[in-house]
Design a protein around this motif. Structure first.
Motif, PDB file in Angstrom:
ATOM      1  N   GLN A  41       0.873  -1.188  -0.179  1.00 30.33           N
ATOM      2  CA  GLN A  41      -0.056   0.078   0.023  1.00 30.33           C
ATOM      3  C   GLN A  41       0.979   1.258  -0.044  1.00 30.33           C
ATOM      4  N   ILE A  43       1.158   5.262  -0.059  1.00 30.71           N
ATOM      5  CA  ILE A  43       0.444   6.428   0.334  1.00 30.71           C
ATOM      6  C   ILE A  43       0.224   7.650  -0.734  1.00 30.71           C
ATOM      7  N   ASN A  79      -1.383  -0.577  -4.329  1.00 27.51           N
ATOM      8  CA  ASN A  79      -2.562   0.529  -4.618  1.00 27.51           C
ATOM      9  C   ASN A  79      -1.679   1.836  -3.997  1.00 27.51           C
ATOM     10  N   ALA A  81      -2.678   5.088  -2.458  1.00 27.23           N
ATOM     11  CA  ALA A  81      -4.106   5.671  -1.512  1.00 27.23           C
ATOM     12  C   ALA A  81      -4.246   7.275  -1.987  1.00 27.23           C
ATOM     13  N   ILE A 102      -8.093   5.224   5.971  1.00 28.88           N
ATOM     14  CA  ILE A 102      -7.693   4.689   4.609  1.00 28.88           C
ATOM     15  C   ILE A 102      -6.890   3.457   4.760  1.00 28.88           C
ATOM     16  N   ILE A 103      -6.149   3.379   5.885  1.00 29.00           N
ATOM     17  CA  ILE A 103      -5.156   2.177   6.337  1.00 29.00           C
ATOM     18  C   ILE A 103      -6.129   1.137   6.695  1.00 29.00           C
ATOM     19  N   GLU A 106     -10.708   1.587   4.350  1.00 30.79           N
ATOM     20  CA  GLU A 106     -11.056   2.335   3.190  1.00 30.79           C
ATOM     21  C   GLU A 106     -10.247   2.000   1.848  1.00 30.79           C
ATOM     22  N   SER A 107      -9.068   1.738   2.069  1.00 27.29           N
ATOM     23  CA  SER A 107      -8.351   1.222   0.871  1.00 27.29           C
ATOM     24  C   SER A 107      -8.655  -0.226   0.197  1.00 27.29           C
ATOM     25  N   SER A 110      -6.777  -2.590   2.615  1.00 26.64           N
ATOM     26  CA  SER A 110      -6.595  -2.047   3.837  1.00 26.64           C
ATOM     27  C   SER A 110      -6.442  -3.412   4.849  1.00 26.64           C
TER      28      SER A 110
END
Length: 237
Positions: A41, A43, A79, A81, A102-103, A106-107, A110
């Protein structure tokens, strides 16, 4: 402590493209080679000043680098973010609750959705404001709770980068060393080279000699040839 990496689903939080390779590229190579699932992930990313002939790299160029690195390490997914100059190098202006959401949930990858067994995140002592913001948000997202309500990864680690040694407050040495094979270190160095806009000649914190020297130092501290150092935030045995 012995870990069967083949059984793990690893989720890495990288403030910017290259942090995951600098901090834990050797572990990602080792784990993927064993059969682990690896998710990254990112950011944020935006146009970035660098030492190229034109003096900067665009976000589009950085995305192209990510794809090369992802193929190199054979990540299962990744992804971004918060893309764009509005966020890049300005994550300290994003409300921590928003970054945490988000973390945490929502991602597309996530913590709640991916349900990793291992989480890797930057160390909060970094001088870089984006790294500190992400470290705080991950720490909050993984706060203790009833496991029936919130997913609890078994192993939560903070990775280190050579640049993190530039700090004013004392920080203990890494509490966990992951032994690397020469192939894992080579994969890390090659992966960093694929981030062409971010790699530098020595002496620099992102140079090949720096990456190799840090691996030798951490390995020596554990009585092995090569290693990567991590700070343990949670370890459920």
């Amino acid at each position: 402590m012995t870990t069967d990496w083949a059984q793990e689903r690893i989720l890495v939080f990288a403030p910017h493209p290259d942090d995951e390779t600098l901090g834990c590229g050797g572990l990602l190579s080792k784990a993927k080679r064993a059969g682990a699932e690896v998710l990254v992930q990112f950011i944020t990313v935006g146009d970035t000043a660098d030492e190229s002939a034109k003096g900067y790299s665009t976000a589009e160029e950085r995305y192209a680098e990510i794809k090369k690195v992802s193929d190199h390490f054979r990540w299962d997914d990744w992804n971004m973010a918060l893309p764009g100059d509005h966020f890049h190098l300005r994550l300290d202006t994003v409300a921590q609750v928003d970054l945490t959401q988000i973390i945490e949930r929502e991602s597309p990858i996530s913590i709640a959705r991916a349900q990793p067994t291992v989480v890797l995140a930057p160390h909060g002592s970094s001088y870089n404001q984006d790294h500190r913001a992400v470290a705080r948000a991950v720490h909050t997202a993984l706060r203790p709770s009833n496991t029936a309500v919130r997913h609890h990864p078994r192993l939560v680690l903070s990775y280190e980068e050579a640049a993190d040694q530039w700090r004013t407050d004392p920080v203990a040495s890494p509490s966990l060393i992951v032994e690397l094979e020469e192939d894992d270190l080579d994969a890390k160095v090659e992966g960093m080279g694929l981030y062409g806009s971010q790699a530098h000649e020595h002496p620099h914190t992102r140079s090949e000699p720096t990456l190799r020297s840090l691996a030798v130092l951490r390995g020596m501290q554990a009585g092995v040839a090569l290693g990567e150092g991590f700070h343990v935030a949670r370890c459920l045995a």
